[in-house]
Design a protein around this motif. Sequence first.
Motif, PDB file in Angstrom:
ATOM      1  N   LEU A 211      -0.215  -3.644  -1.141  1.00 26.66           N
ATOM      2  CA  LEU A 211       0.212  -4.604  -0.119  1.00 26.66           C
ATOM      3  C   LEU A 211      -0.942  -5.555   0.176  1.00 26.66           C
ATOM      4  O   LEU A 211      -2.064  -5.116   0.431  1.00 26.66           O
ATOM      5  N   ASP A 212      -0.650  -6.849   0.134  1.00 27.73           N
ATOM      6  CA  ASP A 212      -1.686  -7.842   0.420  1.00 27.73           C
ATOM      7  C   ASP A 212      -1.065  -9.011   1.164  1.00 27.73           C
ATOM      8  O   ASP A 212      -0.048  -9.572   0.729  1.00 27.73           O
ATOM      9  N   GLN A 213      -1.644  -9.370   2.312  1.00 25.19           N
ATOM     10  CA  GLN A 213      -1.164 -10.476   3.134  1.00 25.19           C
ATOM     11  C   GLN A 213       0.332 -10.365   3.418  1.00 25.19           C
ATOM     12  O   GLN A 213       1.073 -11.342   3.386  1.00 25.19           O
ATOM     13  N   GLY A 214       0.750  -9.129   3.723  1.00 26.77           N
ATOM     14  CA  GLY A 214       2.124  -8.902   4.138  1.00 26.77           C
ATOM     15  C   GLY A 214       3.148  -8.851   3.030  1.00 26.77           C
ATOM     16  O   GLY A 214       4.356  -8.823   3.294  1.00 26.77           O
ATOM     17  N   ARG A 215       2.712  -8.809   1.768  1.00 27.50           N
ATOM     18  CA  ARG A 215       3.633  -8.755   0.643  1.00 27.50           C
ATOM     19  C   ARG A 215       3.229  -7.663  -0.337  1.00 27.50           C
ATOM     20  O   ARG A 215       2.046  -7.380  -0.507  1.00 27.50           O
ATOM     21  N   ILE A 216       4.223  -7.058  -0.988  1.00 21.59           N
ATOM     22  CA  ILE A 216       3.947  -6.121  -2.067  1.00 21.59           C
ATOM     23  C   ILE A 216       3.609  -6.949  -3.304  1.00 21.59           C
ATOM     24  O   ILE A 216       4.439  -7.713  -3.806  1.00 21.59           O
ATOM     25  N   VAL A 217       2.389  -6.802  -3.808  1.00 24.90           N
ATOM     26  CA  VAL A 217       1.953  -7.606  -4.950  1.00 24.90           C
ATOM     27  C   VAL A 217       1.982  -6.832  -6.256  1.00 24.90           C
ATOM     28  O   VAL A 217       1.877  -7.432  -7.337  1.00 24.90           O
ATOM     29  N   ALA A 218       2.122  -5.511  -6.193  1.00 22.10           N
ATOM     30  CA  ALA A 218       2.221  -4.701  -7.403  1.00 22.10           C
ATOM     31  C   ALA A 218       2.737  -3.327  -7.021  1.00 22.10           C
ATOM     32  O   ALA A 218       2.501  -2.850  -5.903  1.00 22.10           O
ATOM     33  N   GLU A 219       3.423  -2.685  -7.944  1.00 22.62           N
ATOM     34  CA  GLU A 219       3.947  -1.350  -7.695  1.00 22.62           C
ATOM     35  C   GLU A 219       4.134  -0.627  -9.020  1.00 22.62           C
ATOM     36  O   GLU A 219       4.514  -1.232 -10.019  1.00 22.62           O
ATOM     37  N   GLY A 220       3.854   0.667  -9.028  1.00 23.14           N
ATOM     38  CA  GLY A 220       4.034   1.469 -10.231  1.00 23.14           C
ATOM     39  C   GLY A 220       3.231   2.746 -10.139  1.00 23.14           C
ATOM     40  O   GLY A 220       2.625   3.054  -9.107  1.00 23.14           O
ATOM     41  N   THR A 221       3.197   3.516 -11.209  1.00 22.72           N
ATOM     42  CA  THR A 221       2.356   4.705 -11.239  1.00 22.72           C
ATOM     43  C   THR A 221       0.898   4.263 -11.310  1.00 22.72           C
ATOM     44  O   THR A 221       0.604   3.137 -11.752  1.00 22.72           O
ATOM     45  N   PRO A 222      -0.038   5.118 -10.894  1.00 29.10           N
ATOM     46  CA  PRO A 222      -1.449   4.734 -11.034  1.00 29.10           C
ATOM     47  C   PRO A 222      -1.809   4.334 -12.459  1.00 29.10           C
ATOM     48  O   PRO A 222      -2.528   3.359 -12.677  1.00 29.10           O
ATOM     49  N   ALA A 223      -1.273   5.075 -13.453  1.00 35.07           N
ATOM     50  CA  ALA A 223      -1.585   4.758 -14.853  1.00 35.07           C
ATOM     51  C   ALA A 223      -1.039   3.391 -15.241  1.00 35.07           C
ATOM     52  O   ALA A 223      -1.700   2.620 -15.948  1.00 35.07           O
TER      53      ALA A 223
END
Length: 314
Positions: A211-223
């Motif tokens: 989460l950055d500046q109120g938006r989800i900027v990336a999502e997934g498994t750590p790998a």
Amino acid sequence: MIEAHGLTKSYGGPGARVRVLDGVGLRVAPAGIHALLGPNGAGKTTTVRILSTLTTPDSGSARVAGYDVVADRRRVRRLISLTGQSAAVDETLTGRENLRMVARLTGLSRPRARQRADELLTRFDLLDAASRQVRTYSGGMRRRLDLAAGLVGSPDPGVYFLDEPTTGLDPRSRRELWQVVRDLADQGATVLLTTQYLEEADQLADRVAVLDQGRIVAEGTPATLKSRLAGHRLDLVLSSREAYLRLATRAVHHSPETLTLGIPTDGTAAHARALLDDVDPHRTDVERFSLHSATLDDVFLALTTGPTEAPAHV
């Protein structure tokens, strides 16, 4: 188990409104650990407060276990447990008294409250300290008691919101609490945690949302997130600030204090040699280099903009 669409939230008076969430969307599968990462002021705590029914969004919607967090607030609260950034237990009471008090407040009978308290004290390895005042507990013990208190009235496996649960703990206590969180997930619980410790998300989470500046900027498994920045990173220590600035746009890791840049690579010797020849064809700009696997630190630094000024409880 947890689903949010287009959440927005602003704080402040007329003319000084600060938008904390700007269209956050999130999906958390049952029986696992989902981490929410972001710099201070990114909106992590606000997201948790909305999902746990403590505040309402300006727009957007969210559901927990199929129930709307605004329209079905009472039903949601019966299904969840929330642990905030500091332990919410009474230091003048014993561990057992704290849990019995919470159990009675949730409507359990006296016999059932005693039984439930002892069940949780055993589960969280606090039975030997049950008769001691909480003021004598270590930080790790207080956090375990705080988690136990959140489970008193929640059905197992349940949904757990943990807002920076290991803040202020020493490394040993943090790892002990990690095991408690893993055990919850292994028993079928759904856990959404926010954390400032990237190692924590790497160790615990099945999936991570940045989460950055109120938006989800990336999502997934750590790998998966690490692979976005290449599986490995070649760290270069430059001989001059001019060389550092010239190559900075190619890097995913920046350390101006040490004139160090990290450049993605596939980890093979052939690619590392080719990168060195490319960035330093005259062999005068790179003093030394090292190769290591990409980490969530690299992901965090590459995808976020740093701390922002924001209202309290963001």
